[in-house]
Design an enzyme around this catalytic site. Structure first.
Site, PDB file in Angstrom:
ATOM      1  N   GLU A   1      16.134 -18.758  -7.969  1.00 34.63           N
ATOM      2  CA  GLU A   1      15.843 -17.362  -8.296  1.00 34.63           C
ATOM      3  C   GLU A   1      15.274 -17.258  -9.723  1.00 34.63           C
ATOM      4  O   GLU A   1      14.331 -16.509  -9.970  1.00 34.63           O
ATOM      5  CB  GLU A   1      17.119 -16.524  -8.145  1.00 34.63           C
TER       6      GLU A   1
ATOM      7  N   LYS B   1      11.593 -15.770 -10.612  1.00 39.04           N
ATOM      8  CA  LYS B   1      11.399 -14.667 -11.564  1.00 39.04           C
ATOM      9  C   LYS B   1      10.381 -15.058 -12.626  1.00 39.04           C
ATOM     10  O   LYS B   1       9.493 -14.290 -12.978  1.00 39.04           O
ATOM     11  CB  LYS B   1      12.755 -14.358 -12.209  1.00 39.04           C
TER      12      LYS B   1
ATOM     13  N   LYS C   1       5.536  -4.512  -4.137  1.00 39.36           N
ATOM     14  CA  LYS C   1       6.913  -4.385  -3.670  1.00 39.36           C
ATOM     15  C   LYS C   1       6.856  -3.931  -2.222  1.00 39.36           C
ATOM     16  O   LYS C   1       5.896  -3.305  -1.809  1.00 39.36           O
ATOM     17  CB  LYS C   1       7.638  -3.340  -4.523  1.00 39.36           C
TER      18      LYS C   1
ATOM     19  N   ARG D   1       3.885  -0.465  -4.771  1.00 41.49           N
ATOM     20  CA  ARG D   1       3.594  -0.990  -3.432  1.00 41.49           C
ATOM     21  C   ARG D   1       2.226  -1.661  -3.363  1.00 41.49           C
ATOM     22  O   ARG D   1       1.862  -2.252  -2.346  1.00 41.49           O
ATOM     23  CB  ARG D   1       3.644   0.143  -2.414  1.00 41.49           C
TER      24      ARG D   1
ATOM     25  N   ASN E   1      -1.769   2.006   5.799  1.00 44.36           N
ATOM     26  CA  ASN E   1      -0.954   0.904   5.293  1.00 44.36           C
ATOM     27  C   ASN E   1      -0.637   0.014   6.492  1.00 44.36           C
ATOM     28  O   ASN E   1      -0.170   0.504   7.510  1.00 44.36           O
ATOM     29  CB  ASN E   1       0.332   1.512   4.696  1.00 44.36           C
ATOM     30  N   GLY E   2      -0.958  -1.271   6.405  1.00 46.09           N
ATOM     31  CA  GLY E   2      -0.696  -2.177   7.535  1.00 46.09           C
ATOM     32  C   GLY E   2      -1.945  -2.964   7.872  1.00 46.09           C
ATOM     33  O   GLY E   2      -2.882  -3.047   7.075  1.00 46.09           O
TER      34      GLY E   2
ATOM     35  N   TRP F   1      -2.931  -2.588  -1.692  1.00 46.45           N
ATOM     36  CA  TRP F   1      -2.682  -4.015  -1.869  1.00 46.45           C
ATOM     37  C   TRP F   1      -3.591  -4.686  -0.850  1.00 46.45           C
ATOM     38  O   TRP F   1      -3.390  -4.562   0.354  1.00 46.45           O
ATOM     39  CB  TRP F   1      -1.219  -4.352  -1.593  1.00 46.45           C
TER      40      TRP F   1
ATOM     41  N   CYS G   1       0.848  -1.185   0.000  1.00 44.28           N
ATOM     42  CA  CYS G   1       0.000   0.000   0.000  1.00 44.28           C
ATOM     43  C   CYS G   1       0.886   1.239   0.000  1.00 44.28           C
ATOM     44  O   CYS G   1       1.924   1.280   0.634  1.00 44.28           O
ATOM     45  CB  CYS G   1      -0.932   0.081   1.201  1.00 44.28           C
TER      46      CYS G   1
ATOM     47  N   HIS H   1      15.364 -37.831  -7.261  1.00 41.47           N
ATOM     48  CA  HIS H   1      14.718 -38.293  -6.025  1.00 41.47           C
ATOM     49  C   HIS H   1      13.217 -38.025  -6.036  1.00 41.47           C
ATOM     50  O   HIS H   1      12.572 -38.063  -4.986  1.00 41.47           O
ATOM     51  CB  HIS H   1      15.397 -37.650  -4.809  1.00 41.47           C
TER      52      HIS H   1
ATOM     53  N   GLU I   1       6.819 -15.136 -11.179  1.00 46.50           N
ATOM     54  CA  GLU I   1       6.292 -13.806 -10.865  1.00 46.50           C
ATOM     55  C   GLU I   1       5.793 -13.059 -12.085  1.00 46.50           C
ATOM     56  O   GLU I   1       4.725 -12.470 -12.053  1.00 46.50           O
ATOM     57  CB  GLU I   1       7.405 -12.940 -10.255  1.00 46.50           C
TER      58      GLU I   1
HETATM   59  C1  F6R Z   1      11.162 -11.227  -6.041  1.00 44.36           C
HETATM   60  C2  F6R Z   1      11.035 -10.172  -5.052  1.00 44.36           C
HETATM   61  C3  F6R Z   1      10.722 -10.558  -3.662  1.00 44.36           C
HETATM   62  C4  F6R Z   1      11.613  -9.780  -2.687  1.00 44.36           C
HETATM   63  C5  F6R Z   1      11.168 -10.074  -1.245  1.00 44.36           C
HETATM   64  C6  F6R Z   1      12.071  -9.373  -0.239  1.00 44.36           C
HETATM   65  O1  F6R Z   1      11.409 -10.716  -7.302  1.00 44.36           O
HETATM   66  O2  F6R Z   1      11.174  -9.021  -5.348  1.00 44.36           O
HETATM   67  O3  F6R Z   1      10.850 -11.926  -3.471  1.00 44.36           O
HETATM   68  O4  F6R Z   1      12.934 -10.158  -2.900  1.00 44.36           O
HETATM   69  O5  F6R Z   1       9.857  -9.661  -1.063  1.00 44.36           O
HETATM   70  O6  F6R Z   1      12.016  -7.998  -0.390  1.00 44.36           O
HETATM   71  P1  F6R Z   1      13.123  -7.071   0.247  1.00 44.36           P
HETATM   72  O7  F6R Z   1      14.406  -7.375  -0.442  1.00 44.36           O
HETATM   73  O8  F6R Z   1      12.639  -5.680   0.015  1.00 44.36           O
HETATM   74  O9  F6R Z   1      13.199  -7.431   1.703  1.00 44.36           O
END
Ligand code: F6R
Length: 604
Positions: free
Chosen positions: A477, A481, A599, A27, A96-97, A70, A2, A500, A484
């Site tokens: 990773e 990616k 994010k 966000r 936010n929260g 969000w 948010c 396995h 996502e």
């Molecule tokens: C994946 C991604 C998330 C962040 C995770 C941690 O592309 O962006 O998995 O890596 O939410 O976020 P931070 O690094 O801000 O603690």
């Protein structure tokens, strides 16, 4: 999660708030809303632009608040969008929260005859503040917050006092921006940059009153806190796409400059050492550790997994890596030979932050690898390394991940040299770091090859990523990616683990992305690829320059420059980021804002 933006000044508030919300949209982007004092309220589901299209041009009010959501409580509908109001629709709040005791508070208010028009915890807080309002918004906010359990960043404005914005923080970040004859508040510093670089970060438990000329901060008991402004170094250009189609593309292509920024001034080439100002004072202690616990979430957790192998192999330091969301509930053993390292781009991730706090309570030294300067984790850890990667706008982490690996390599060099790594080996790592940007550029110069390969793989529904040792976390990773930004099913395994169980999934419709640089486990990896091929699964292999054998076992091959083995994953992950990006674009998706994500994950 948010985004909050508030403004008190002399210019029409709506365009300023809407621009602020656009910059905060990473966000959360389920719904948005804006309140401008003396003008009105508009809310809508979907992105900020929809709200912007509904705001009347006649709105001239010069103060207000806005929100991009969000969803936590209730679906992303217009009625659940913020701002929410009190019973008289004169007091408006954005939040936010999560208010954890909202149900109990709501029942109390219902008994007083208060009616609700949304499913949100935020509306409960709005009605609660309204029920306690006796002519002073700040007093009502303080009284309400004394009854609230949970996390919040809030901004409150009353129609009766439109040039005073009351904001409060507990667990969700808020930054005050200081202008001339106007002031701002936002969930992070990025949207303030076009207005001012002078900011004041609120800390947990603080309440601030902001008007056009000034701000004052107190704790929740009303005791004044003095806080001087700080200057943000990020430039406005870093928040623009600068000709790229997406922020994700731009941020992937920033990899060489990001590494340059992360290593700048930190390499002592001749001495084969790294100079990390932020942790310098703690280096002797770090060098004497018996165990390092790395915590992080998502990509940061995978960066930690790579860091574990770096520090164990080159520094001889035993390392454990924990998910922030699990570590926070673990029993922590106090030990002065153990330290905790939190890795986080945003510096606000709730689970990582709580892990840091728990580690501190247990008396452990806490360190951070953090990108966002001034963020909560940067402030609360005892010492740390800033990434200097610049703001990351796309939701999927790319440049920050590369920078995290680079910072971990620097940390490894610093610690390993203290723990007996030879001058010659140290020099080789330092030299390798110096040459890394050029190696990354070589990969980017051939992005079109990845794009062509991605077009083929975009037609499948699944993908399996495999790698070994330093490249096992890179496989995870790569899969994260792809999930996502493309919504394809992807999973990852250490190469030796497939047989396995998971190899049962493979057939000609289930491709495998294999990381096979020429390293200590190359031959083993080739055997794993052969096992995959025997099941007719298509293989896209990423190897190192000069490897002419890979095309024997793989349908598609991309070769990256060979660099120092410790640094190889930093180069190898780049084609995986491009791969996910191009598959997402080929599937016509909004790669910068994948569904259901946000994010900066500030809820637990
Ligand atoms: C994946 C991604 C998330 C962040 C995770 C941690 O592309 O962006 O998995 O890596 O939410 O976020 P931070 O690094 O801000 O603690």
């Amino acid at each position: 999660m948010c985004g909050i933006f508030g403004y008190v000044g002399q210019r029409p508030a709506a365009p300023i708030i809407l621009d602020g919300l656009r910059a905060l949209e990473y966000r959360g982007y389920d719904s948005a809303g804006v309140y401008v004092a003396g003008s009105g309220v508009v809310k809508a589901t979907g992105p900020v632009d929809i709200v912007a299209s509904l705001v009347p041009k006649t709105w001239t009010g010069t103060s207000g608040i806005g929100h991009t959501r969000w969803a936590t409580h209730g679906p992303p509908t217009e009625r659940n969008a913020h701002p929410h109001s009190d019973m008289s629709d004169s007091l408006w709040i954005v939040h936010n929260g999560i208010i954890e005791n909202y149900q109990a508070l709501k029942e109390g208010l219902l008994m007083q005859g208060v009616q609700f028009s949304s499913d949100t915890d935020t509306e409960v807080l709005a009605k609660l503040i309204g029920s306690l309002y006796r002519g002073d918004v700040r007093e009502a906010v303080l009284a309400a917050l004394s009854l609230v359990e949970g996390a919040y960043g809030i901004a409150v404005m009353s129609e009766h006092d439109p040039y005073r914005l009351v904001v409060a923080r507990q667990g969700s970040p808020l930054v005050i921006g200081l202008g001339t004859g106007e002031n701002f508040v936002a969930s992070d510093a990025a949207p303030l940059l076009i207005h001012t670089k002078d900011v004041v970060y609120l800390t947990d438990g603080e309440v601030a009153v902001i008007d056009r000329q000034s701000y004052s901060i107190t704790n929740r008991a009303g005791k004044a806190h003095t806080r001087l402004p700080e200057r943000i170094e990020w430039s406005v250009e870093t928040l623009q796409k600068n000709g790229y189609a997406h922020f994700m593309e731009k941020e992937i292509f920033e990899a060489p400059s990001v590494v340059e920024n992360t290593i700048r001034g930190r390499l002592l080439l001749e001495r084969g050492r790294a100079k990390l100002g932020g942790i310098e004072a703690h280096l002797p202690h770090l060098a004497s550790l018996e165990r390092l616990l790395i915590v992080g979430c998502g990509s940061a957790y995978y960066a930690g997994q790579v860091g574990r192998i770096m520090l164990e192999e080159y520094g001889g330091l035993p390392v454990e890596v924990e998910l922030g969301s699990e570590f926070r509930y673990k029993r922590i053993f106090a030990h002065d030979k153990t330290a905790v390292l939190a890795i986080t781009q945003s510096g606000e991730t709730a689970d990582t932050l709580t892990s840091v706090r728990r580690a501190k309570e247990a008396g452990l030294l806490t360190l951070g690898i953090v990108n966002v300067v001034g963020s909560t984790i940067a402030r609360e850890t005892d010492a740390g390394i800033y990434n200097h990667a610049g703001p990351e706008v796309a939701v999927a982490s790319t440049k920050a991940f590369i920078s995290q690996l680079t910072a971990l390599a620097l940390l490894t060099l610093a610690v390993a040299r203290e723990r007996g790594l030879s001058l010659q080996d140290g020099q080789a790592i330092a030299q390798g770091l110096q040459e890394l940007p050029a190696a990354l550029q070589t990969v980017l110069d051939r992005a079109a090859e990845i794009k062509a390969i991605a077009a083929t793989y975009a037609t499948y529904r699944d993908a399996m990523f495999i790698g070994r040792k330093l490249h096992a976390p890179i496989a995870y990773e790569g899969a994260l990616k792809l999930k996502e930004v493309t919504y394809l099913h992807a999973e990852a395994y250490a190469g030796g683990e497939l047989k396995h169980g998971s190899i049962a999934l493979l057939d000609p419709s289930f491709p495998v992305v294999a990381l096979a640089p020429r390293d200590a486990v190359y031959e083993k990896m080739i055997s794993n690829i052969e096992e995959v091929r025997a099941r007719q699964a298509p293989v896209f292999a990423i190897g190192t320059a000069g490897d002419h054998d890979l095309s024997r076992v793989a349908n598609d091959v991309f070769l990256v420059p060979s660099v120092h083995p410790l640094l190889q994953p930093i180069v190898t992950v780049l084609p995986l980021q491009l791969f996910a990006y191009y598959v997402g674009v080929a599937r016509g998706l909004n790669v910068d804002r994948p569904r259901n994500l946000a994010k900066s994950v500030t809820v637990e």
